[in-house]
Design an enzyme around this catalytic site. Structure first.
Site, PDB file in Angstrom:
ATOM      1  N   ASP A  21       4.783   0.364  12.003  1.00 54.30           N
ATOM      2  CA  ASP A  21       3.518  -0.238  11.559  1.00 54.30           C
ATOM      3  C   ASP A  21       3.358  -1.664  12.077  1.00 54.30           C
ATOM      4  O   ASP A  21       2.271  -2.227  11.997  1.00 54.30           O
ATOM      5  CB  ASP A  21       3.426  -0.239  10.033  1.00 54.30           C
ATOM      6  CG  ASP A  21       3.299   1.177   9.500  1.00 54.30           C
ATOM      7  OD1 ASP A  21       3.458   1.363   8.285  1.00 54.30           O
ATOM      8  OD2 ASP A  21       3.072   2.088  10.311  1.00 54.30           O
TER       9      ASP A  21
ATOM     10  N   ARG B 192      -8.414  -0.529   5.214  1.00 52.60           N
ATOM     11  CA  ARG B 192      -7.526   0.445   4.571  1.00 52.60           C
ATOM     12  C   ARG B 192      -6.202  -0.171   4.168  1.00 52.60           C
ATOM     13  O   ARG B 192      -5.549   0.305   3.234  1.00 52.60           O
ATOM     14  CB  ARG B 192      -7.256   1.628   5.518  1.00 52.60           C
ATOM     15  CG  ARG B 192      -8.488   2.470   5.822  1.00 52.60           C
ATOM     16  CD  ARG B 192      -8.121   3.671   6.652  1.00 52.60           C
ATOM     17  NE  ARG B 192      -6.975   4.326   6.046  1.00 52.60           N
ATOM     18  CZ  ARG B 192      -6.129   5.095   6.732  1.00 52.60           C
ATOM     19  NH1 ARG B 192      -6.313   5.294   8.011  1.00 52.60           N
ATOM     20  NH2 ARG B 192      -5.110   5.669   6.127  1.00 52.60           N
TER      21      ARG B 192
ATOM     22  N   LYS C 287       0.859  -1.216   0.000  1.00 52.21           N
ATOM     23  CA  LYS C 287       0.000   0.000   0.000  1.00 52.21           C
ATOM     24  C   LYS C 287       0.882   1.248   0.000  1.00 52.21           C
ATOM     25  O   LYS C 287       0.657   2.184  -0.773  1.00 52.21           O
ATOM     26  CB  LYS C 287      -0.869   0.000   1.236  1.00 52.21           C
ATOM     27  CG  LYS C 287      -1.489   1.348   1.576  1.00 52.21           C
ATOM     28  CD  LYS C 287      -2.410   1.320   2.772  1.00 52.21           C
ATOM     29  CE  LYS C 287      -1.711   1.470   4.082  1.00 52.21           C
ATOM     30  NZ  LYS C 287      -1.411   2.853   4.480  1.00 52.21           N
ATOM     31  N   ASN C 288       1.918   1.266   0.852  1.00 55.35           N
ATOM     32  CA  ASN C 288       2.700   2.488   1.017  1.00 55.35           C
ATOM     33  C   ASN C 288       3.694   2.714  -0.107  1.00 55.35           C
ATOM     34  O   ASN C 288       4.457   3.674  -0.082  1.00 55.35           O
ATOM     35  CB  ASN C 288       3.389   2.487   2.387  1.00 55.35           C
ATOM     36  CG  ASN C 288       2.352   2.618   3.496  1.00 55.35           C
ATOM     37  OD1 ASN C 288       1.192   2.937   3.237  1.00 55.35           O
ATOM     38  ND2 ASN C 288       2.757   2.327   4.710  1.00 55.35           N
TER      39      ASN C 288
ATOM     40  N   CYS D 190      -4.448  12.346  12.498  1.00 53.95           N
ATOM     41  CA  CYS D 190      -5.299  11.170  12.316  1.00 53.95           C
ATOM     42  C   CYS D 190      -5.248  10.406  13.625  1.00 53.95           C
ATOM     43  O   CYS D 190      -4.862  10.922  14.657  1.00 53.95           O
ATOM     44  CB  CYS D 190      -4.782  10.336  11.152  1.00 53.95           C
ATOM     45  SG  CYS D 190      -3.238   9.565  11.547  1.00 53.95           S
TER      46      CYS D 190
ATOM     47  N   ARG E 191       0.610  14.414  12.855  1.00 53.61           N
ATOM     48  CA  ARG E 191       1.074  14.221  11.466  1.00 53.61           C
ATOM     49  C   ARG E 191       1.395  15.561  10.781  1.00 53.61           C
ATOM     50  O   ARG E 191       0.787  15.952   9.810  1.00 53.61           O
ATOM     51  CB  ARG E 191       0.029  13.448  10.653  1.00 53.61           C
ATOM     52  CG  ARG E 191      -0.503  12.182  11.293  1.00 53.61           C
ATOM     53  CD  ARG E 191       0.524  11.084  11.497  1.00 53.61           C
ATOM     54  NE  ARG E 191       1.004  10.476  10.278  1.00 53.61           N
ATOM     55  CZ  ARG E 191       0.415   9.451   9.667  1.00 53.61           C
ATOM     56  NH1 ARG E 191      -0.702   8.979  10.137  1.00 53.61           N
ATOM     57  NH2 ARG E 191       0.934   8.925   8.567  1.00 53.61           N
TER      58      ARG E 191
HETATM   59  C1  EPZ Z   1       4.453   6.780   6.236  1.00 52.78           C
HETATM   60  O1  EPZ Z   1       3.737   7.814   6.882  1.00 52.78           O
HETATM   61  C2  EPZ Z   1       3.498   5.602   6.149  1.00 52.78           C
HETATM   62  N1  EPZ Z   1       2.327   5.964   5.335  1.00 52.78           N
HETATM   63  C3  EPZ Z   1       3.064   5.187   7.555  1.00 52.78           C
HETATM   64  O2  EPZ Z   1       2.217   4.039   7.423  1.00 52.78           O
HETATM   65  C4  EPZ Z   1       4.302   4.799   8.350  1.00 52.78           C
HETATM   66  O3  EPZ Z   1       3.924   4.474   9.660  1.00 52.78           O
HETATM   67  C5  EPZ Z   1       5.280   5.978   8.358  1.00 52.78           C
HETATM   68  O4  EPZ Z   1       5.596   6.376   6.999  1.00 52.78           O
HETATM   69  C6  EPZ Z   1       6.583   5.629   9.062  1.00 52.78           C
HETATM   70  O5  EPZ Z   1       7.181   4.547   8.427  1.00 52.78           O
HETATM   71  C7  EPZ Z   1       2.434   5.943   3.988  1.00 52.78           C
HETATM   72  O6  EPZ Z   1       3.490   5.666   3.439  1.00 52.78           O
HETATM   73  C8  EPZ Z   1       1.192   6.280   3.217  1.00 52.78           C
HETATM   74  P1  EPZ Z   1       6.708  10.083   8.374  1.00 52.78           P
HETATM   75  P2  EPZ Z   1       4.366   9.326   6.923  1.00 52.78           P
HETATM   76  O7  EPZ Z   1       6.580  11.353   7.608  1.00 52.78           O
HETATM   77  O8  EPZ Z   1       5.036   9.626   5.638  1.00 52.78           O
HETATM   78  C9  EPZ Z   1       6.986  13.303  11.842  1.00 52.78           C
HETATM   79  C10 EPZ Z   1       0.311   2.737   7.795  1.00 52.78           C
HETATM   80  O9  EPZ Z   1      -0.161   2.202   8.816  1.00 52.78           O
HETATM   81  N2  EPZ Z   1       6.957  14.310  10.771  1.00 52.78           N
HETATM   82  O10 EPZ Z   1       7.936   9.259   8.222  1.00 52.78           O
HETATM   83  O11 EPZ Z   1       3.318  10.249   7.408  1.00 52.78           O
HETATM   84  C11 EPZ Z   1       5.616  12.635  11.987  1.00 52.78           C
HETATM   85  O12 EPZ Z   1       4.782  13.403  12.832  1.00 52.78           O
HETATM   86  C12 EPZ Z   1       0.855   4.150   7.847  1.00 52.78           C
HETATM   87  O13 EPZ Z   1       0.403   2.172   6.664  1.00 52.78           O
HETATM   88  C13 EPZ Z   1       7.183  15.639  11.098  1.00 52.78           C
HETATM   89  O14 EPZ Z   1       7.384  15.987  12.263  1.00 52.78           O
HETATM   90  O15 EPZ Z   1       5.466   9.129   8.077  1.00 52.78           O
HETATM   91  C14 EPZ Z   1       5.940  11.315  12.608  1.00 52.78           C
HETATM   92  O16 EPZ Z   1       6.058  11.468  14.024  1.00 52.78           O
HETATM   93  C15 EPZ Z   1       0.687   4.767   9.226  1.00 52.78           C
HETATM   94  N3  EPZ Z   1       7.139  16.585  10.105  1.00 52.78           N
HETATM   95  C16 EPZ Z   1       7.314  10.982  12.034  1.00 52.78           C
HETATM   96  O17 EPZ Z   1       7.831  12.212  11.485  1.00 52.78           O
HETATM   97  C17 EPZ Z   1       6.909  16.239   8.790  1.00 52.78           C
HETATM   98  O18 EPZ Z   1       6.901  17.135   7.922  1.00 52.78           O
HETATM   99  C18 EPZ Z   1       7.261   9.930  10.927  1.00 52.78           C
HETATM  100  O19 EPZ Z   1       6.440  10.429   9.917  1.00 52.78           O
HETATM  101  C19 EPZ Z   1       6.685  14.882   8.488  1.00 52.78           C
HETATM  102  C20 EPZ Z   1       6.716  13.932   9.485  1.00 52.78           C
END
Ligand code: EPZ
Length: 417
Positions: free
Chosen positions: A306, A398, A23-24, A117, A122
């Site tokens: 995850d 999802r 999915k990701n 969410c 996020r």
């Molecule tokens: C991706 O989310 C995945 N989703 C998530 O999977 C996964 O848990 C996550 O990466 C970590 O591996 C998709 O790929 C669609 P991040 P993403 O940006 O991109 C902080 C699932 O269950 N952050 O690496 O949103 C954020 O708050 C989902 O399939 C900032 O502070 O993850 C978080 O604490 C859930 N500022 C951390 O980084 C930003 O601009 C990781 O977020 C961006 C992120």
């Protein structure tokens, strides 16, 4: 109307399962098809709510999208809208990855803040900071982000945190940027590598995915392309956990072993035997799992956040006490209250959960509160004594295609009503 799963626990999960596309990986690659203005054929696209929402968004933006089973054909040669509908962004926050794609293709974008969410606020500050360094003019007002980019110039960008989404958005926005872009402290998740491979197939010049630094040489145009999505390492890990939670033996086909290493290491530490034979991965599980001192979720190649909820469900019945530290998201222990209803002994303090393994869990009426937490409750129900009624299973739709049908085929007593 919210659907439920009714699970009679105590049945072993045994048999063979083929793992579908990630999915990701599908989500950012679908966004990337907007860049080419040509036709892309993507194979092994799972039939999931989040993927269907992304398809709806592409259609609203002006793309023609046709699904033939697990293959999706996307033609983005028509006029592309720059405005992403709020209602769809709110349904799926990862649609924020369209920002980089639209900026590259139509040099502007309008999208509402995706907002928090179930698992945390996020933020997207790292996305916006990186895009600004590429020369994107960004205005934010009343919860909407307006982007303009008359000419995108390559930049040397350092991410404060290896954010997956920020890495993807900056990567997509840099494909046509003049000159070279370097993304330092980039996310190393396998899905980034899959996005790089797809972009290079359609004519982009990207290298370094999977390392700390990704380099992009700007190009002028892109072509048609065909690509098969990598297997979903989290879905694979979840089915391995289903076998492990019931003392079962499972063969998993279509696996990328390299991507599974952090999950394999943890399940072995808990007492499972895992080996690879004739292109399939096999897991055999002990009657009762062992606790592990500490599990810490980290960016790849650390233990994946995850898989945190599924592993907490397993540790709830393991022999001994374990500590789970969730370093990636702020609020990702929502499944604990429902596991406690099933007899688990877990104490949560901020990002730390102390899990004292119990010899048995008992079925109860519980509710899925997010995607991976819902999956964890299915695992707990499979191994609990008696009946578990799990509400709000739409969360699970999802990220898992027909999980109850696959589990039925593997021996579980689970029905969806
Ligand atoms: C991706 O989310 C995945 N989703 C998530 O999977 C996964 O848990 C996550 O990466 C970590 O591996 C998709 O790929 C669609 P991040 P993403 O940006 O991109 C902080 C699932 O269950 N952050 O690496 O949103 C954020 O708050 C989902 O399939 C900032 O502070 O993850 C978080 O604490 C859930 N500022 C951390 O980084 C930003 O601009 C990781 O977020 C961006 C992120």
């Amino acid at each position: 109307m919210l659907s439920k799963y009714i699970i009679q626990g105590g049945r072993e999960i045994n048999g063979v399962i083929r793992i579908g596309g990630a999915k990701n990986s599908v989500l950012p690659i679908f966004a990337a098809t907007i860049l080419s203005g040509r036709k892309s054929i993507i194979h092994d696209c799972p039939i999931l709510k989040d993927v269907e929402i992304m398809i709806d968004i592409l259609k609203v933006l002006g793309c023609s999208v046709k699904r033939e089973g697990h293959t999706v054909i996307i033609d983005t040669s028509g006029y592309i809208e720059y405005e992403v509908p709020d209602i769809l962004v709110r349904k799926m926050r990862s649609s924020i990855v369209l920002l980089g794609a639209l900026i590259s293709r139509v040099k502007k974008a309008k999208i509402c803040f995706p907002g928090g969410c179930d698992i945390g606020p996020r933020p997207i500050d790292l996305h916006l900071k990186g895009l600004e360094q590429l020369g994107v003019k960004i205005n934010e007002s009343h919860g909407t982000i307006y982007c303009e980019a008359s000419d995108l110039k390559g930049a040397d960008i350092h991410l404060d945190y290896p954010s997956v989404g920020a890495t993807e958005n900056i990567l997509l926005a840099s494909v046509f940027a003049k000159g070279t872009t370097t993304i330092r402290n980039a996310a190393k998740e396998p899905e980034i590598g899959d996005l790089q491979n797809f972009l290079n197939i359609i004519g982009a010049k990207v290298s370094g995915a999977g390392t700390n630094n990704i380099r992009v040489e700007g190009v002028k145009s892109l072509n048609d392309g065909e690509h098969t999505i990598i297997p979903d390492r989290i879905v694979a890990g979840t089915y391995m956990a289903a076998a492990a939670s019931t003392g079962g033996n499972l063969e998993l086909q279509n696996i990328n072993v390299e991507h599974m290493q952090p999950i394999i290491a943890k399940l072995k530490e808990m007492g499972c035997d895992i080996y690879f034979k004739d292109g399939s991965m096999h897991i055999t599980s002990p009657k009762r799992l062992r606790a592990v001192d500490i599990v810490r979720t980290l960016p790849y190649p650390g233990f994946p956040t995850d898989m945190q909820a599924p592993i907490v469900a397993l540790l709830s019945k393991a022999k001994g006490t374990s500590i789970m530290i969730e370093t990636v998201f702020e609020n990702r222990f929502k499944h604990v209250e429902d596991l406690i209803c099933m007899g688990a002994n877990i104490k949560v303090d901020g990002r730390i959960a102390i899990i004292r393994g119990r010899s048995r869990l008992t079925g109860a009426n519980v509710t899925a509160r997010d995607l991976r937490g819902g999956a964890a409750l299915v695992l707990a129900g499979l191994s609990a004594e008696g009946t578990t009624v799990l509400d709000a299973v739409e969360h699970i739709d999802r990220g898992y295609e027909d999980i109850h049908l696959h589990l039925q085929q593997l021996g579980a007593d689970i029905v969806r009503i």
